[in-house]
Design an enzyme around this catalytic site. Structure first.
Site, PDB file in Angstrom:
ATOM      1  N   GLU A   4       2.101   0.548 -10.165  1.00  0.00           N
ATOM      2  CA  GLU A   4       0.885   0.374  -9.356  1.00  0.00           C
ATOM      3  C   GLU A   4       0.342   1.730  -8.918  1.00  0.00           C
ATOM      4  O   GLU A   4      -0.852   1.971  -8.966  1.00  0.00           O
ATOM      5  CB  GLU A   4       1.215  -0.485  -8.123  1.00  0.00           C
ATOM      6  CG  GLU A   4       0.057  -0.596  -7.138  1.00  0.00           C
ATOM      7  CD  GLU A   4       0.350  -1.502  -5.936  1.00  0.00           C
ATOM      8  OE1 GLU A   4       1.484  -1.996  -5.819  1.00  0.00           O
ATOM      9  OE2 GLU A   4      -0.573  -1.714  -5.136  1.00  0.00           O
ATOM     10  N   ASN A  55      -0.137   6.250   2.514  1.00  0.00           N
ATOM     11  CA  ASN A  55       0.182   7.635   2.134  1.00  0.00           C
ATOM     12  C   ASN A  55       1.343   8.212   2.934  1.00  0.00           C
ATOM     13  O   ASN A  55       2.100   9.042   2.427  1.00  0.00           O
ATOM     14  CB  ASN A  55      -1.079   8.500   2.275  1.00  0.00           C
ATOM     15  CG  ASN A  55      -2.032   8.256   1.123  1.00  0.00           C
ATOM     16  OD1 ASN A  55      -1.957   7.207   0.461  1.00  0.00           O
ATOM     17  ND2 ASN A  55      -2.918   9.199   0.862  1.00  0.00           N
ATOM     18  N   GLU A  56       1.491   7.746   4.185  1.00  0.00           N
ATOM     19  CA  GLU A  56       2.640   8.231   4.968  1.00  0.00           C
ATOM     20  C   GLU A  56       3.937   7.801   4.285  1.00  0.00           C
ATOM     21  O   GLU A  56       4.894   8.579   4.192  1.00  0.00           O
ATOM     22  CB  GLU A  56       2.587   7.657   6.397  1.00  0.00           C
ATOM     23  CG  GLU A  56       1.480   8.212   7.277  1.00  0.00           C
ATOM     24  CD  GLU A  56       0.115   7.598   6.987  1.00  0.00           C
ATOM     25  OE1 GLU A  56       0.047   6.583   6.260  1.00  0.00           O
ATOM     26  OE2 GLU A  56      -0.895   8.143   7.466  1.00  0.00           O
TER      27      GLU A  56
HETATM   28  C1  FAD Z   1      -7.873  -3.279   0.789  1.00  0.00           C
HETATM   29  C2  FAD Z   1      -6.427  -3.622   0.707  1.00  0.00           C
HETATM   30  C3  FAD Z   1      -5.979  -4.345  -0.376  1.00  0.00           C
HETATM   31  C4  FAD Z   1      -4.641  -4.711  -0.457  1.00  0.00           C
HETATM   32  N1  FAD Z   1      -4.225  -5.500  -1.508  1.00  0.00           N
HETATM   33  C5  FAD Z   1      -2.980  -6.004  -1.512  1.00  0.00           C
HETATM   34  C6  FAD Z   1      -2.588  -6.960  -2.494  1.00  0.00           C
HETATM   35  O1  FAD Z   1      -3.372  -7.322  -3.389  1.00  0.00           O
HETATM   36  N2  FAD Z   1      -1.348  -7.461  -2.410  1.00  0.00           N
HETATM   37  C7  FAD Z   1      -0.449  -7.087  -1.474  1.00  0.00           C
HETATM   38  O2  FAD Z   1       0.676  -7.560  -1.487  1.00  0.00           O
HETATM   39  N3  FAD Z   1      -0.787  -6.184  -0.511  1.00  0.00           N
HETATM   40  C8  FAD Z   1      -2.037  -5.637  -0.524  1.00  0.00           C
HETATM   41  N4  FAD Z   1      -2.412  -4.748   0.471  1.00  0.00           N
HETATM   42  C9  FAD Z   1      -1.477  -4.455   1.541  1.00  0.00           C
HETATM   43  C10 FAD Z   1      -0.959  -3.048   1.577  1.00  0.00           C
HETATM   44  O3  FAD Z   1       0.020  -2.824   0.607  1.00  0.00           O
HETATM   45  C11 FAD Z   1      -0.456  -2.785   3.009  1.00  0.00           C
HETATM   46  O4  FAD Z   1      -1.581  -2.785   3.861  1.00  0.00           O
HETATM   47  C12 FAD Z   1       0.289  -1.481   3.145  1.00  0.00           C
HETATM   48  O5  FAD Z   1       1.517  -1.539   2.492  1.00  0.00           O
HETATM   49  C13 FAD Z   1       0.505  -1.075   4.619  1.00  0.00           C
HETATM   50  O6  FAD Z   1       1.097  -2.111   5.337  1.00  0.00           O
HETATM   51  P1  FAD Z   1       0.491  -2.643   6.725  1.00  0.00           P
HETATM   52  O7  FAD Z   1      -0.982  -2.864   6.511  1.00  0.00           O
HETATM   53  O8  FAD Z   1       1.294  -3.790   7.146  1.00  0.00           O
HETATM   54  O9  FAD Z   1       0.616  -1.444   7.728  1.00  0.00           O
HETATM   55  P2  FAD Z   1       1.945  -1.022   8.527  1.00  0.00           P
HETATM   56  O10 FAD Z   1       3.110  -1.066   7.600  1.00  0.00           O
HETATM   57  O11 FAD Z   1       2.009  -1.807   9.777  1.00  0.00           O
HETATM   58  O12 FAD Z   1       1.638   0.493   8.850  1.00  0.00           O
HETATM   59  C14 FAD Z   1       0.757   0.890   9.911  1.00  0.00           C
HETATM   60  C15 FAD Z   1       0.712   2.414   9.949  1.00  0.00           C
HETATM   61  O13 FAD Z   1       2.011   2.933  10.239  1.00  0.00           O
HETATM   62  C16 FAD Z   1       2.407   3.861   9.247  1.00  0.00           C
HETATM   63  N5  FAD Z   1       3.862   3.710   8.994  1.00  0.00           N
HETATM   64  C17 FAD Z   1       4.547   2.564   8.851  1.00  0.00           C
HETATM   65  N6  FAD Z   1       5.844   2.805   8.615  1.00  0.00           N
HETATM   66  C18 FAD Z   1       5.997   4.149   8.565  1.00  0.00           C
HETATM   67  C19 FAD Z   1       7.101   5.030   8.321  1.00  0.00           C
HETATM   68  N7  FAD Z   1       8.330   4.559   8.065  1.00  0.00           N
HETATM   69  N8  FAD Z   1       6.863   6.374   8.339  1.00  0.00           N
HETATM   70  C20 FAD Z   1       5.617   6.867   8.596  1.00  0.00           C
HETATM   71  N9  FAD Z   1       4.541   6.072   8.846  1.00  0.00           N
HETATM   72  C21 FAD Z   1       4.710   4.740   8.821  1.00  0.00           C
HETATM   73  C22 FAD Z   1       1.624   3.472   8.012  1.00  0.00           C
HETATM   74  O14 FAD Z   1       1.457   4.551   7.134  1.00  0.00           O
HETATM   75  C23 FAD Z   1       0.295   3.043   8.600  1.00  0.00           C
HETATM   76  O15 FAD Z   1      -0.505   4.154   8.859  1.00  0.00           O
HETATM   77  C24 FAD Z   1      -3.740  -4.320   0.553  1.00  0.00           C
HETATM   78  C25 FAD Z   1      -4.198  -3.566   1.629  1.00  0.00           C
HETATM   79  C26 FAD Z   1      -5.523  -3.225   1.721  1.00  0.00           C
HETATM   80  C27 FAD Z   1      -5.996  -2.432   2.912  1.00  0.00           C
END
Ligand code: FAD
Length: 399
Positions: free
Chosen positions: A244, A385-386
């Site tokens: 991906e 990206n983090e």
């Molecule tokens: C437009 C869009 C399309 C998407 N499409 C899909 C899809 O088709 N299927 C699917 O399964 N998912 C999809 N996603 C989901 C995507 O993979 C997740 O949004 C992503 O993995 C981040 O998870 P979260 O949104 O739960 O944020 P969180 O995990 O809650 O993170 C919130 C913030 O905390 C930071 N953070 C979290 N943990 C850490 C760490 N250990 N160290 C440093 N920083 C950290 C993150 O970088 C982020 O800035 C999509 C997301 C978007 C926005």
């Protein structure tokens, strides 16, 4: 390394150009280049055009319908298509679930699913993320309980891109709630028509319906639709994520946007009364992003070349994801800067292909504003990206 194309590569480039000239309709090209909304039929139509030519899956082995191209040919192909304004093929089938099925699927799964992914008959979506399980994906809670020869699935996925059109969803589900979290997950292929599945739209910052929630309420899935072993899904999930992240770099499209940015800057005024393209500080910023894009392109070529030697993408995939997404965001920000006050009104209706109402600024304005909002996603999806920086730190630096 010799960066000049060989005569054979130049001939290949001409062949690709001739194909796109003949097959990409002016209407579709204008929609893509003008930043208008694409329909399901637009995506499928172009997919089928590539399929008929045998060019829809350059990343696949020849035995399954791949093209057998070199890394340079693949690069040329992607670049030419993006430059011409062809819609991108969607990654969920071709570049995500297909490599998993090839590597870990049963013979029956390979025989049934791969030809249908190739032909465009099946539209796939990705069911990984859940509320509370994005970065910490292994904490996912969607439960699949084994009952004889079927699983009964309950739970919720979120952010499911283009799931409103999907025929199939590949899902990570918890099959053993007692085990350590990475060890209780399985990888299921689920028919979206199965009773108990509900898809609800999530509207994004740009006003578009691109992502969804997908709910599972006692959804019955045959055990035969599990890929690989029960409770080993995390291994397959990670394999998929590497694929991906390489695709996410979107270098061809960024090159097209760079060209567009320069064109816009020749039309927009600078503060001294001249044109923006002659403003030294603006030119500096354009030059900087162009250099970064060139560097990313070379890295991408190296990754494609390694992939062709059957090396699964490693931490380089994270590098491509970070730099690719940052460049996409920088370009969308520079477009806003170039538009100046014309960027302020966001005319959502102007994203409709048929819109011919009044415009608050130049006709290239509204799609660029939508694009700017939309690009906020790039540093979040595909693993934020983090998280990619954490991966690089662990895998390359060793801490
Ligand atoms: C437009 C869009 C399309 C998407 N499409 C899909 C899809 O088709 N299927 C699917 O399964 N998912 C999809 N996603 C989901 C995507 O993979 C997740 O949004 C992503 O993995 C981040 O998870 P979260 O949104 O739960 O944020 P969180 O995990 O809650 O993170 C919130 C913030 O905390 C930071 N953070 C979290 N943990 C850490 C760490 N250990 N160290 C440093 N920083 C950290 C993150 O970088 C982020 O800035 C999509 C997301 C978007 C926005």
């Amino acid at each position: 390394m010799d960066f000049n194309f060989t005569p054979e590569e130049l001939a290949f480039r001409d062949e690709v150009r001739a194909f796109v000239d003949a097959e990409l309709s002016p209407e579709l090209r204008d929609k893509v280049l003008g930043g208008k909304r694409l329909s399901k039929d637009d995506f499928i139509g172009w997919h089928k055009t590539l399929y008929r030519k045998g060019w829809v899956a350059p990343n696949w082995p020849v035995e399954y319908g791949g093209t057998g191209w070199t890394a340079v040919q693949r690069h040329i192909f992607e670049e030419e298509l993006a430059d011409a304004g062809a819609p991108a093929t969607l990654p969920f089938g071709l570049r995500m679930v297909a490599p998993v099925i090839m590597a870990f699927g049963s013979p029956a799964q390979k025989e049934y699913f791969l030809p249908r992914i190739l032909s465009g008959e099946h539209w796939w979506c990705q069911g990984y993320s859940e509320p509370g399980s994005g970065s910490d994906l292994a904490s996912l809670k969607t439960r699949a309980e084994r009952q004889g020869e079927k699983y009964v699935v309950n739970g919720q996925k979120t952010w499911t891109t283009l799931g409103q059109h999907a025929d199939w969803i590949f899902c990570l589900v918890r099959t053993n709630p007692e085990a350590r979290k990475q060890e209780g997950i399985s990888f299921l292929l689920i028919d979206m028509k199965t009773p108990g599945i509900t898809v609800r739209p999530i509207i994004m910052l740009d006003g578009e319906h691109e992502v969804n929630e997908v709910w599972f309420d006692n959804v019955e899935v045959p055990v035969d639709n599990r890929v690989g072993e029960e409770n080993k899904g995390w291994t397959y999930a990670k394999f998929l994520l590497g694929h991906e992240r390489t695709g996410i770099a979107e270098i061809g499209r960024s090159k097209r946007w760079l060209k567009q940015l320069k064109q816009i800057a020749t039309q927009q005024p600078a503060s001294d009364g001249g044109k923006l393209i002659d403003d030294l500080r603006f030119r500096d910023r354009v030059a900087q992003v162009e250099i970064e894009l060139m560097a990313l392109e070379v890295t991408n070529l190296r990754v494609i070349a390694a992939e062709m030697e059957h090396k699964a993408p490693g931490p380089e995939a994270s590098l491509l994801k970070i730099r690719g997404s940052e460049i996409q965001q920088t370009l969308s920000e520079l477009m806003m800067l170039a538009l100046g006050h014309d960027a302020l009104p966001f005319q959502h209706a102007a994203l409709d292909p048929g819109y011919d109402g009044p415009l608050a600024g130049p006709d290239y304005g509204p799609p660029l504003t939508g694009q700017y909002f939309n690009m906020r996603k790039t540093t979040i999806y595909g693993g934020s990206n983090e998280i990619q920086k954490n991966i690089i730190s662990k895998m390359i630096l060793g801490f």
